[in-house]
Design an enzyme around this catalytic site. Structure first.
Site, PDB file in Angstrom:
ATOM      1  N   CYS A 120       0.809  -1.222   0.000  1.00  0.00           N
ATOM      2  CA  CYS A 120       0.000   0.000   0.000  1.00  0.00           C
ATOM      3  C   CYS A 120       0.846   1.279   0.000  1.00  0.00           C
ATOM      4  CB  CYS A 120      -0.955  -0.006   1.192  1.00  0.00           C
ATOM      5  SG  CYS A 120      -2.043  -1.452   1.208  1.00  0.00           S
ATOM      6  N   HIS A 157      -3.347   6.994   1.533  1.00  0.00           N
ATOM      7  CA  HIS A 157      -3.757   5.662   1.105  1.00  0.00           C
ATOM      8  C   HIS A 157      -5.164   5.410   1.637  1.00  0.00           C
ATOM      9  CE1 HIS A 157      -4.225   1.460   0.666  1.00  0.00           C
ATOM     10  NE2 HIS A 157      -3.987   1.161   1.924  1.00  0.00           N
ATOM     11  N   ASN A 200     -10.191  -0.480  -0.492  1.00  0.00           N
ATOM     12  CA  ASN A 200      -8.735  -0.402  -0.400  1.00  0.00           C
ATOM     13  C   ASN A 200      -8.135  -1.054  -1.637  1.00  0.00           C
ATOM     14  OD1 ASN A 200      -6.008  -0.864   0.127  1.00  0.00           O
ATOM     15  ND2 ASN A 200      -6.328  -1.410   2.266  1.00  0.00           N
TER      16      ASN A 200
END
Length: 332
Positions: free
Chosen positions: A116, A258, A288
């Site tokens: 990520c 993020h 996500n």
């Protein structure tokens, strides 16, 4: 070749989303959950998922194609493609496939894996190739197809993840350097908090020689520890890059984190005293998407007219490794 000491500027962005939409209501038919349970804990309402026909390379190439179009740059002008991904189509790397799909035969291409944090790590890596004079035009892509590696029977993780890709095009400039500062970190002692581990079984070759062969296991995560880590480290690293650039929190036009969990983004904003209207979030629509999440949110805001030339963007990625980092970028 560019001149040594060249600066970095962004000349285009792009994004690509997966074709299938999986809503919270859909998930409630799969596992013991509900729309309310997911919304209140994550801020996610739906996520986009790839079909069998949609590859990681296809998503990444489409995002890159859009960035090239926005910059009005021919693929043949690309010197380098960096693909930030943890879910390649090929364990040897998918950047070469992206290069071929784009028709960018002149470009060197490689994968970069930092989960990520991958887009921020790739962006800052690309900047070094420009600043040293090695390359002039670099395409940075963040793309992940996490649906491949989710345990769809585990409600603690399957509600979180989606698929997507986003890209920016960096170009050398003798007049300005719009990457004002960056800072990157890793703490390997926390690796077990979020991972996608290999698990092998012993295979005997001959009497006294043995190897292991197996596969990667679904994503596992200690959500509580990841939350604590992110809320502590992300504001800290953003403050560090602001200090490096001699800027204040009030100078930030847009904070792009993020897109992991809305509660994390809210907590970071509160600690930094950045109002919610200056924090970009599209988590509700995409979930996500790992390395894709920052460039997806960035490109969406550019195309909506929110991000304008000259705006100061604070970008921060965080996740598996555990890794985290931030970059301060002047748009344009």
């Amino acid at each position: 070749m560019t001149s040594v000491g060249a600066g970095v500027r962004v000349i285009g962005s792009g994004a690509a989303t997966a074709p299938q939409c999986l809503t919270n209501e859909d998930l409630s038919q799969m596992v013991d959950t509900s729309d309310e349970w997911i919304w209140t804990r994550t801020g996610i309402g739906q996520r986009q998922l790839c079909t069998e026909e949609t590859s990681l390379a296809m998503l990444a190439a489409e995002a890159g194609r859009q960035a090239l179009s926005a910059a009005q740059l021919d693929p043949q002008a690309l010197d380098l493609i960096i693909l930030a991904t943890s879910t390649p189509d090929d364990l040897f790397g998918s950047a070469g496939q992206v290069q071929q799909l784009l028709g960018a035969e002149r470009a060197v291409a490689f994968d970069l894996t930092a989960a990520c944090s991958g887009f921020v790590f790739a962006l800052t890596t690309a900047a070094q190739f420009i600043r040293t004079g090695a390359y002039r035009n670099i395409l940075v892509i963040g793309a992940d197809v996490l649906s491949r590696w989710v345990d769809w029977s585990d409600r603690s993780t399957c509600v979180l993840f989606g698929d997507g890709a986003g890209a920016v095009l960096l170009q050398a400039s003798d007049e300005t350097d719009n990457l004002l500062a960056f800072d990157l970190y890793t703490n390997g002692s926390l690796n077990s908090c979020l991972n996608l581990p290999y698990q092998g079984q012993p295979k005997t070759l001959i009497a006294d020689k043995q190897v292991t062969q197996g596969n990667y296991q679904p994503i596992s995560m200690n959500g509580r520890e990841v939350y604590r880590f992110a809320v502590a480290r992300v504001p800290e690293v953003i403050e560090k890059v602001l200090f490096q650039a001699q800027c204040q929190t009030s100078d930030i036009d847009w904070l792009i984190l993020h897109q992991a969990n809305q509660r994390i983004m809210d907590a970071v904003g509160e600690r930094l005293k950045i109002p919610a209207e200056r924090i970009l979030s599209n988590l509700a629509h995409y979930g996500n998407t790992s390395a894709a999440s920052i460039p997806l949110a960035l490109d969406e805001a550019v195309r909506q007219g929110k991000i304008k030339p000259g705006d100061l963007l604070a970008l921060s990625g965080f996740g598996a490794g555990l890794s985290w980092g931030a970059a301060l970028l002047r748009w344009g």
